[in-house]
Write an enzyme that holds these catalytic residues in place. Sequence first.
Site, mmCIF file in Angstrom:
data_model
loop_
_atom_site.group_PDB
_atom_site.id
_atom_site.type_symbol
_atom_site.label_atom_id
_atom_site.label_comp_id
_atom_site.label_asym_id
_atom_site.label_seq_id
_atom_site.Cartn_x
_atom_site.Cartn_y
_atom_site.Cartn_z
ATOM 1 N N ALA A 263 7.805 -1.134 -1.269
ATOM 2 C CA ALA A 263 7.716 -2.568 -0.992
ATOM 3 C C ALA A 263 8.904 -3.347 -1.550
ATOM 4 O O ALA A 263 9.276 -4.380 -1.002
ATOM 5 C CB ALA A 263 6.416 -3.126 -1.547
ATOM 6 N N ALA B 151 3.100 2.977 -0.268
ATOM 7 C CA ALA B 151 2.063 4.019 -0.281
ATOM 8 C C ALA B 151 1.409 4.206 -1.643
ATOM 9 O O ALA B 151 0.228 4.538 -1.727
ATOM 10 C CB ALA B 151 2.671 5.354 0.183
ATOM 11 N N HIS B 152 2.181 3.989 -2.735
ATOM 12 C CA HIS B 152 1.635 4.405 -4.034
ATOM 13 C C HIS B 152 0.561 3.480 -4.574
ATOM 14 O O HIS B 152 -0.049 3.774 -5.598
ATOM 15 C CB HIS B 152 2.757 4.640 -5.054
ATOM 16 C CG HIS B 152 3.393 3.412 -5.615
ATOM 17 N ND1 HIS B 152 3.048 2.920 -6.847
ATOM 18 C CD2 HIS B 152 4.360 2.598 -5.144
ATOM 19 C CE1 HIS B 152 3.800 1.835 -7.102
ATOM 20 N NE2 HIS B 152 4.597 1.630 -6.080
ATOM 21 N N THR C 284 18.194 9.618 5.916
ATOM 22 C CA THR C 284 17.309 10.695 6.396
ATOM 23 C C THR C 284 15.865 10.359 6.080
ATOM 24 O O THR C 284 15.543 9.950 4.962
ATOM 25 C CB THR C 284 17.713 12.019 5.708
ATOM 26 O OG1 THR C 284 19.064 12.302 6.070
ATOM 27 C CG2 THR C 284 16.817 13.165 6.149
ATOM 28 N N CYS D 279 5.108 -3.593 -13.024
ATOM 29 C CA CYS D 279 6.417 -3.424 -12.399
ATOM 30 C C CYS D 279 7.488 -4.162 -13.175
ATOM 31 O O CYS D 279 8.663 -3.929 -12.991
ATOM 32 C CB CYS D 279 6.393 -3.936 -10.968
ATOM 33 S SG CYS D 279 5.257 -3.024 -9.960
HETATM 34 C C1 LIG Z 1 2.819 -7.396 -4.727
HETATM 35 C C2 LIG Z 1 3.833 -6.325 -4.952
HETATM 36 N N1 LIG Z 1 4.973 -6.328 -4.252
HETATM 37 C C3 LIG Z 1 5.906 -5.388 -4.407
HETATM 38 C C4 LIG Z 1 5.743 -4.361 -5.322
HETATM 39 C C5 LIG Z 1 6.807 -3.311 -5.440
HETATM 40 O O1 LIG Z 1 6.384 -2.166 -4.757
HETATM 41 P P1 LIG Z 1 7.158 -0.760 -4.847
HETATM 42 O O2 LIG Z 1 6.761 -0.167 -6.150
HETATM 43 O O3 LIG Z 1 6.652 0.014 -3.673
HETATM 44 O O4 LIG Z 1 8.611 -1.039 -4.747
HETATM 45 C C6 LIG Z 1 4.581 -4.318 -6.083
HETATM 46 C C7 LIG Z 1 4.398 -3.302 -7.144
HETATM 47 O O5 LIG Z 1 3.776 -3.557 -8.150
HETATM 48 C C8 LIG Z 1 3.593 -5.314 -5.886
HETATM 49 O O6 LIG Z 1 2.444 -5.313 -6.578
#
Ligand SMILES: Cc1ncc(COP(=O)(O)O)c(C=O)c1O
Length: 396
Positions: A74, A208-209, A248, A337
């Site tokens: 994301a 996906a995670h 790829t 994050c």
């Molecule tokens: C709302 C939101 N957007 C984006 C992300 C980032 O996703 P990714 O880890 O797939 O880069 C997160 C991850 O915590 C999220 O909660």
Amino acid sequence: MVNKPVYMDNHATTRVDPRVLTAMLPWFTEHYGNAGSVAHPFGWDALEAVDNARKSVAQSIGARDREIVFTSGATESNNLAIRGVSQAPRRRGNHLISLKTEHKAVLDPLKRLARQGFEITVLDVAEADREDTGMVDLDRLRDTIGDETILVSVMLANNEIGTLQPIREIADICHSKGVPLHCDATQAIGKISVDVTQLDIDYLSFSAHKIYGPKGIGGFYIRRRPTGARLLPQLDGGGQEHGLRSGTLNVPGIVGLAEAMRLCDEVRLEEEPRVHAIRDRLAKSLQSAVRDTLLNGPPLGADNHLSNNLNLTFCGVDGEALMMSMRDLAVSSGSACTSANPEPSHVLRAIGRSDEDTRASLRFGIGRFNTEEEVDFAVSLISDTVSRLRKMGNPS
Ligand SMILES: Cc1ncc(COP(=O)(O)O)c(C=O)c1O
């Protein structure tokens, strides 16, 4: 018996569902071709798997196959939307709008654009202790969109406090002014039904995670207008994904993403009430076992609160100290994050919590594999720890 440590940090990431892993495994060692190798069966097999996965992902969100682009997650999808639109040829202006409670993967690309001279408006959201905590004010949004606005970016479900935004109404406002809407649906996909056609979204990000799939693979939906994509690709190279994302293709990851989404759709009717009930048990038990707690987010059980989310402030206790003294429970004191950044959560600040309350907060993300026994374990661990820390803070 509860297996320790107990994991309740499913907004940060999820365990890969064994069924997802099973679907992925053959694509590492048996069918390891490059989906771009058009001259032999290894490539044909890989391409077929990618095509099937694309169909399945598209179907899951009400899109058409060619509107799905596979990315690394994301963060990349959000960057593609924001940077891509801002660099698009013949764009009409230089103004972008978002919310204070967005993920850093939206806010930071916007900050960079601001440094490059773009005009960025980051709107406030409704404060804590209200029915609409964390929601955007639609009239404010309408008034903020101007002739120069080129993108509005609003997340569907908040990753810290679980607020669900009224995306369809937001889309109507944007489109009445001819402005596209990007939606970060990372925490919503797999938990609630998301249909880009019904919601009338132009760009959508997901990963996906967060849904029992592997890390490092995600998706981007781009509505295809008759005129084609209105954003500039951020990775150039082999021209994969209709030139929108060269590189790829991660075939096992793509298979895993599609299987994770398919499974979520398959089990949602049974899983959602179960997860909801576990979350409610956790909330009620904590609120009655521990005095002076504050709920961060809309009321529990309301339509605008994601049902696997709980964020509580344990007044007078340092959340970090709380977490550190509970090694057997995995939760988060802010957005995992952004945990490289020790700043108090920008989301809790945005709903008006003080820095002190923000530091005294824990985020719980309930998931597919949590049980009632784990909730009871968490409640007794937290209530013991909070009262110990409070006594240490206020020796009588
Ligand atoms: C709302 C939101 N957007 C984006 C992300 C980032 O996703 P990714 O880890 O797939 O880069 C997160 C991850 O915590 C999220 O909660």
